[in-house]
Design a protein around this motif. Structure first.
Motif, PDB file in Angstrom:
ATOM      1  N   UNK A  44      -3.962   8.004   6.321  1.00 21.60           N
ATOM      2  CA  UNK A  44      -3.383   7.829   4.983  1.00 21.60           C
ATOM      3  C   UNK A  44      -3.867   6.531   4.357  1.00 21.60           C
ATOM      4  N   UNK A  45      -3.873   5.449   5.135  1.00 24.15           N
ATOM      5  CA  UNK A  45      -4.290   4.159   4.588  1.00 24.15           C
ATOM      6  C   UNK A  45      -5.755   4.192   4.170  1.00 24.15           C
TER       7      UNK A  45
ATOM      8  N   UNK B 102       2.587   7.914  -7.219  1.00 22.25           N
ATOM      9  CA  UNK B 102       3.545   7.523  -6.175  1.00 22.25           C
ATOM     10  C   UNK B 102       2.849   7.428  -4.817  1.00 22.25           C
ATOM     11  N   UNK B 103       2.000   8.410  -4.520  1.00 26.55           N
ATOM     12  CA  UNK B 103       1.278   8.399  -3.246  1.00 26.55           C
ATOM     13  C   UNK B 103       0.327   7.206  -3.154  1.00 26.55           C
ATOM     14  N   UNK B 104      -0.354   6.893  -4.250  1.00 26.33           N
ATOM     15  CA  UNK B 104      -1.297   5.783  -4.246  1.00 26.33           C
ATOM     16  C   UNK B 104      -0.594   4.441  -4.048  1.00 26.33           C
ATOM     17  N   UNK B 105       0.634   4.342  -4.546  1.00 23.00           N
ATOM     18  CA  UNK B 105       1.395   3.102  -4.390  1.00 23.00           C
ATOM     19  C   UNK B 105       2.000   2.996  -2.998  1.00 23.00           C
ATOM     20  N   UNK B 106       2.557   4.108  -2.488  1.00 23.59           N
ATOM     21  CA  UNK B 106       3.323   4.054  -1.247  1.00 23.59           C
ATOM     22  C   UNK B 106       2.483   4.280   0.014  1.00 23.59           C
ATOM     23  N   UNK B 107       1.473   5.152  -0.067  1.00 26.30           N
ATOM     24  CA  UNK B 107       0.741   5.556   1.141  1.00 26.30           C
ATOM     25  C   UNK B 107       0.150   4.375   1.911  1.00 26.30           C
TER      26      UNK B 107
ATOM     27  N   UNK C 124       3.024   2.377   3.608  1.00 28.36           N
ATOM     28  CA  UNK C 124       3.686   3.068   4.711  1.00 28.36           C
ATOM     29  C   UNK C 124       2.781   3.143   5.934  1.00 28.36           C
ATOM     30  N   UNK C 125       1.492   3.454   5.702  1.00 30.04           N
ATOM     31  CA  UNK C 125       0.578   3.655   6.823  1.00 30.04           C
ATOM     32  C   UNK C 125       0.131   2.342   7.465  1.00 30.04           C
ATOM     33  N   UNK C 126      -0.093   1.332   6.638  1.00 31.36           N
ATOM     34  CA  UNK C 126      -0.593   0.054   7.160  1.00 31.36           C
ATOM     35  C   UNK C 126      -0.033  -1.094   6.329  1.00 31.36           C
ATOM     36  N   UNK C 127       1.231  -1.471   6.581  1.00 33.06           N
ATOM     37  CA  UNK C 127       1.862  -2.528   5.772  1.00 33.06           C
ATOM     38  C   UNK C 127       1.073  -3.841   5.857  1.00 33.06           C
ATOM     39  N   UNK C 128       0.853  -4.454   4.693  1.00 34.61           N
ATOM     40  CA  UNK C 128       0.177  -5.736   4.636  1.00 34.61           C
ATOM     41  C   UNK C 128       0.986  -6.686   3.772  1.00 34.61           C
TER      42      UNK C 128
ATOM     43  N   UNK D  60       3.551  -7.116  -0.406  1.00 35.53           N
ATOM     44  CA  UNK D  60       4.845  -7.776  -0.629  1.00 35.53           C
ATOM     45  C   UNK D  60       4.702  -8.870  -1.679  1.00 35.53           C
ATOM     46  N   UNK D  61       3.612  -9.640  -1.608  1.00 30.61           N
ATOM     47  CA  UNK D  61       3.380 -10.690  -2.596  1.00 30.61           C
ATOM     48  C   UNK D  61       3.281 -10.099  -4.010  1.00 30.61           C
ATOM     49  N   UNK D  62       2.554  -8.974  -4.117  1.00 31.22           N
ATOM     50  CA  UNK D  62       2.403  -8.326  -5.424  1.00 31.22           C
ATOM     51  C   UNK D  62       3.762  -7.871  -5.945  1.00 31.22           C
ATOM     52  N   UNK D  63       4.564  -7.232  -5.088  1.00 34.85           N
ATOM     53  CA  UNK D  63       5.884  -6.751  -5.494  1.00 34.85           C
ATOM     54  C   UNK D  63       6.784  -7.909  -5.921  1.00 34.85           C
ATOM     55  N   UNK D  64       6.760  -8.992  -5.152  1.00 33.83           N
ATOM     56  CA  UNK D  64       7.582 -10.163  -5.497  1.00 33.83           C
ATOM     57  C   UNK D  64       7.123 -10.770  -6.823  1.00 33.83           C
TER      58      UNK D  64
END
Length: 483
Positions: free
Chosen positions: A217-218, A421-426, A429-433, A437-441
């Motif tokens: 997925x990643x 949604x898949x492009x944002x989450x996949x 979910x598959x390979x958290x980096x 998180x920095x982008x979301x914050x």
């Protein structure tokens, strides 16, 4: 002069005048310019920089061609959704104005905040870096050019196009048309060269084309990010709807001409790359078009460096044209400083917004890295594309009575929303980096600016003196909507 909500203040020799005539930007973008703005922005650095990364992440030539085709289909479907939005909400600003009208001021501000301070500067920086890489490549054959040289050339490119876009809209569009023709011709040279290679039997890369395909997925998500970077610009025309002649006709028509043409060219160019190089050679190349030119054109390989540089230059011009409109419209709606909602009194260009975007882009350029910029840009962009498409579904369900010169089938925005949604989450979910998180914050941090300064309007007079000074210095005046 200073625009503030419904009042306009001007300082003259006789004192303060509360009634100043404002103006609007001209409708100077016709169908040819519109097609050039879309295609010319899409055909930029990506097709010369991303093929090796798409192939690296997906693992096989056949898989990479599927990714390129899927990216083109996704861009086409997304553009059809934007065609309906642009003919229903006939205001400039792209995603910002659509989110503002359908989801409210807070999500719209977060988009404007993220786009103005991160996404657009990152996009401009990424394209300018790829321009610089190809522009200096002939002078550093066989080795990597120094980063200081690359970034200096990129900075010079940014400043040049900032000046062009501040001077005149028609001049900017003329450059866009000329460079679009030049880059299409360059891609056709690559396509014809590939066809000749295939006729001569250079088909080794296509034997067992799907062998080694990575289905994680990643990997698929990152491959899409790299491919979609090359298609970025499919929504550029929506940023300048108020400057488009007959938008209800020319907006959907320009999209339906430009995007299928670009998709076909991209697929054929990738086939040509694979005909000239083995997958391993393609993945190891830092400048795919130059490597292709060395193998196919011999001593004329330098032409590919020139073509790639010109292509990135034209794409950057289109990105500048649309990017400045985001903070311009956001300022006009009260979400950015008033000075950014003004346009030059004689040239009728949003020069303060363009200067602001240029400054931020130069700051991003200092630590800029191409791969990091692409992944960051794609993740953030598709997050807001998803919100925009949700707004289109809202309009279709809750406001079916709105006049729609162009109407897209209901299933299409649903499909593109699922893809977003898949492009944002996949990849998360598959390979958290930690970068995600920095982008979301960063996006969420906009709330801490919106609540005190936009919602509660604290410190309304802090920027007044600076606004008046800059307005006089830049010779700008408030600009009304052109709808």
């Amino acid at each position: 002069k200073m625009s503030r909500k419904n009042s306009v203040i001007s300082y003259t020799s006789s004192g303060i005048n509360d009634k100043v005539q404002t103006f609007s930007l001209k409708r100077e973008v016709g169908l040819v310019s519109a097609v050039s703005l879309i295609a010319g922005t899409m055909i930029g650095s990506g097709i010369f920089m991303s093929p090796q990364w798409v192939l690296y992440n997906i693992g096989s030539p056949g898989g990479s061609l599927v990714i390129w085709a899927a990216c083109g289909v996704l861009a086409m479907l997304g553009s059809l959704c934007y065609a309906e939005l642009g003919t229903v909400i006939r205001e400039s600003g792209g995603e910002y104005i659509y989110i503002l009208r359908t989801s409210g001021p807070l999500p719209a501000f977060l988009l404007a905040f993220t786009a103005t301070f991160a996404v657009r500067p990152a996009s401009i920086t990424g394209i300018s870096l790829s321009f610089a890489e190809y522009a200096v490549a002939p002078f550093y054959q066989g080795c990597y050019p120094p980063q200081l040289v690359v970034k200096s050339v990129a900075a010079a490119c940014i400043l040049t196009l900032a000046i062009v876009n501040c001077l005149n809209v028609r001049f900017s569009m003329s450059i866009q048309v000329i460079f679009t023709v030049a880059k299409v011709l360059a891609l056709l040279v690559i396509v014809i060269g590939g066809v000749l290679l295939l006729f001569r039997g250079h088909t080794d890369s296509f034997h067992k084309a799907f062998e080694g395909t990575i289905v994680g997925i990643n990997n698929i998500g990152v491959a899409f990010y790299q491919g979609l970077w090359s298609y970025d610009g499919w929504n550029n025309l929506n940023y300048a709807t108020e400057e488009l002649k007959r938008p209800e006709v020319n907006l959907p028509r320009a999209l339906m001409i430009a995007i299928p043409m670009v998709t076909a060219l991209y697929l054929l160019v990738n086939v040509s790359y694979l005909a000239a190089m083995t997958p391993r050679e393609l993945m190891s190349s830092n400048a795919v078009a130059v490597t292709w030119g060395t193998k196919v054109l011999g001593s004329w390989a330098w032409l590919m460096s020139v073509a790639a540089a010109l292509s990135a230059f034209g794409s950057l011009n289109g990105t500048f044209f649309s990017g400045g409109r985001v903070c311009f419209v956001a300022a006009r709606e009260g979400h950015m400083p008033d000075i950014l909602a003004m346009a030059h009194a004689r040239r009728l260009t949003p020069s303060p917004a363009l200067i602001f975007t240029t400054t931020l882009s130069l700051l991003v350029l200092i630590p800029g890295d191409f791969q990091t910029i692409v992944n960051f840009f794609s993740f953030t962009a598709w997050f807001f594309y998803g919100i925009t498409l949700s707004g289109l579904l809202y309009l279709k369900i809750r406001k079916p009575h709105l006049h729609r010169p162009y109407k897209v089938p209901f299933i299409i925005p649903i499909m593109v929303l699922i893809a977003a949604v898949l492009l944002v989450l996949a990849p998360i979910v598959d390979n958290p980096q930690i970068e995600y998180l920095y982008v979301t914050l960063f996006i969420i941090s906009g709330i801490f600016i919106y609540i005190p300064f936009i919602h509660f309007k604290l410190c309304p007079g802090v920027f007044n003196k600076a606004t008046v000074f800059l307005q006089l210095f830049l010779e700008v005046s408030p600009a009304d909507k052109n709808v």
